[in-house]
Enzyme design. Structure first.
Site, short mmCIF file in Angstrom:
data_model
loop_
_atom_site.label_atom_id
_atom_site.label_comp_id
_atom_site.label_asym_id
_atom_site.label_seq_id
_atom_site.Cartn_x
_atom_site.Cartn_y
_atom_site.Cartn_z
N ASP A 51 38.32 34.06 50.74
CA ASP A 51 39.49 34.58 50.01
C ASP A 51 39.17 35.95 49.41
OD1 ASP A 51 37.82 33.74 47.96
OD2 ASP A 51 39.29 32.41 47.01
N LYS A 118 35.90 25.55 52.46
CA LYS A 118 35.03 25.83 51.31
C LYS A 118 35.87 25.78 50.04
CE LYS A 118 33.22 30.08 50.42
NZ LYS A 118 33.82 30.41 49.10
N GLU A 187 26.39 31.70 44.46
CA GLU A 187 26.71 33.12 44.28
C GLU A 187 26.22 33.61 42.92
OE1 GLU A 187 30.68 34.23 45.34
OE2 GLU A 187 30.48 36.24 44.48
O1 KIV Z 1 35.48 34.77 49.63
C1 KIV Z 1 34.33 35.04 50.05
O2 KIV Z 1 34.11 35.96 50.85
C2 KIV Z 1 33.25 34.22 49.57
C3 KIV Z 1 31.85 34.69 49.82
C4 KIV Z 1 31.54 35.80 48.88
C5 KIV Z 1 30.86 33.61 49.73
O3 KIV Z 1 33.46 33.21 48.96
#
Ligand code: KIV
Length: 271
Positions: A51, A118, A187
């Site tokens: 996202d 995710k 993260e």
């Molecule tokens: O949204 C994204 O790109 C992510 C990554 C930074 C892990 O969650």
């Protein structure tokens, strides 16, 4: 050493095998078909429709405005470009607020071509993870600096710095794995904490600003190509285009550096 790069397409069960065998996982975000094809052909194991697209593609200040339809649109485009990489799609802000909402969103994303979703956080998200996994939807968890919580955090800040916060994160990591998550993104957490969490778990950890002790690494495509997105550049970002000389070369340089353990180094990690 032979890698998955030269062999078969990735599957969700193969992630745990990689951890057991000590093979590091290379992950990159992608948002369109052309970049996905280059990433897939040059050694990327896992592609994330993050996202982050709200910030690097749509020009927002945060990921909060991103919708499930946005992620599904980009997932369809990317899925058509992959032969080998595993495709993971983000559940955007509040699309996972309840198990039922998360199930509806996940069905849309899996039907668009994702192979895993995710989601950010632990706490009430543990019930969401269990609900999805029981329904055969593979889940990647995301802890530490979870960008969907930016308002609560008051900015994009390193997490788990003090003892109590570190203990909480360590417990959350065990809890998401016990709930059934098969991959965990960490993260912006100190290297020592990410390394300890990685040792605690049998599922692979993927770091971004979490140091070299994780089982793999992820970068946002635009950061990795040194593209100015108008946002502050975090410490963990490295411009692989400068090193690789071309986009395909950058992907190969990144994949090689993750696999041989030279990225991230201390310069791109938090102590
Ligand atoms: O949204 C994204 O790109 C992510 C990554 C930074 C892990 O969650």
């Amino acid at each position: 050493m032979s890698t998955h790069a030269e062999s078969k397409p990735w599957t969700v069960p193969a992630l745990a095998d990689a951890k057991r065998e000590g093979r590091r996982l290379v992950m990159l975000t992608a948002y369109d078909n052309s970049f996905a094809r280059v990433a897939d052909a040059n050694g990327i194991d896992l592609i994330l429709i993050g996202d982050s697209l709200g910030m690097v593609v749509q020009g927002h200040d945060s990921t909060l405005p991103v919708t499930v339809d946005d992620i599904a649109y980009h997932t369809r485009a990317v899925a058509r470009g992959l032969n080998r990489a595993l495709l993971i799609a983000d559940l955007p802000f509040q699309s996972d607020a309840t198990p039922e909402r998360a199930l509806d969103a996940s069905i849309q994303l899996l039907q668009a071509g994702a192979e895993m979703v995710k989601l950010e956080g632990a706490g009430h998200k543990l019930e969401v993870i269990r609900f999805l996994v029981e329904r055969d939807i593979p889940v990647c968890a995301h802890l530490g600096l979870t960008p969907q919580s930016v308002l609560k955090f008051g900015g994009y800040k390193v997490q788990g710095r003090d003892e109590a916060a570190a203990a909480r994160l360590r417990a959350d990591a065990k809890a998401v794995a016990e709930a059934g998550a098969q991959l965990l993104v960490l993260e912006c957490v100190p290297t020592s904490l990410a390394t300890a969490i990685t040792a605690d778990l049998s599922i692979p950890t993927i770091g971004i600003g979490a140091g070299p002790g994780c089982d793999g690494q992820v970068l946002v495509l635009h950061d990795f190509l040194g593209i100015d997105t108008g946002h502050r550049k975090p410490k963990f970002v490295k411009d692989f285009l400068a090193e690789g000389g071309s986009i395909a070369g950058a992907v190969r340089a990144y994949a090689q550096a993750v696999r041989d353990g030279s990225f991230p180094d201390a310069e791109h990690s938090y102590a």
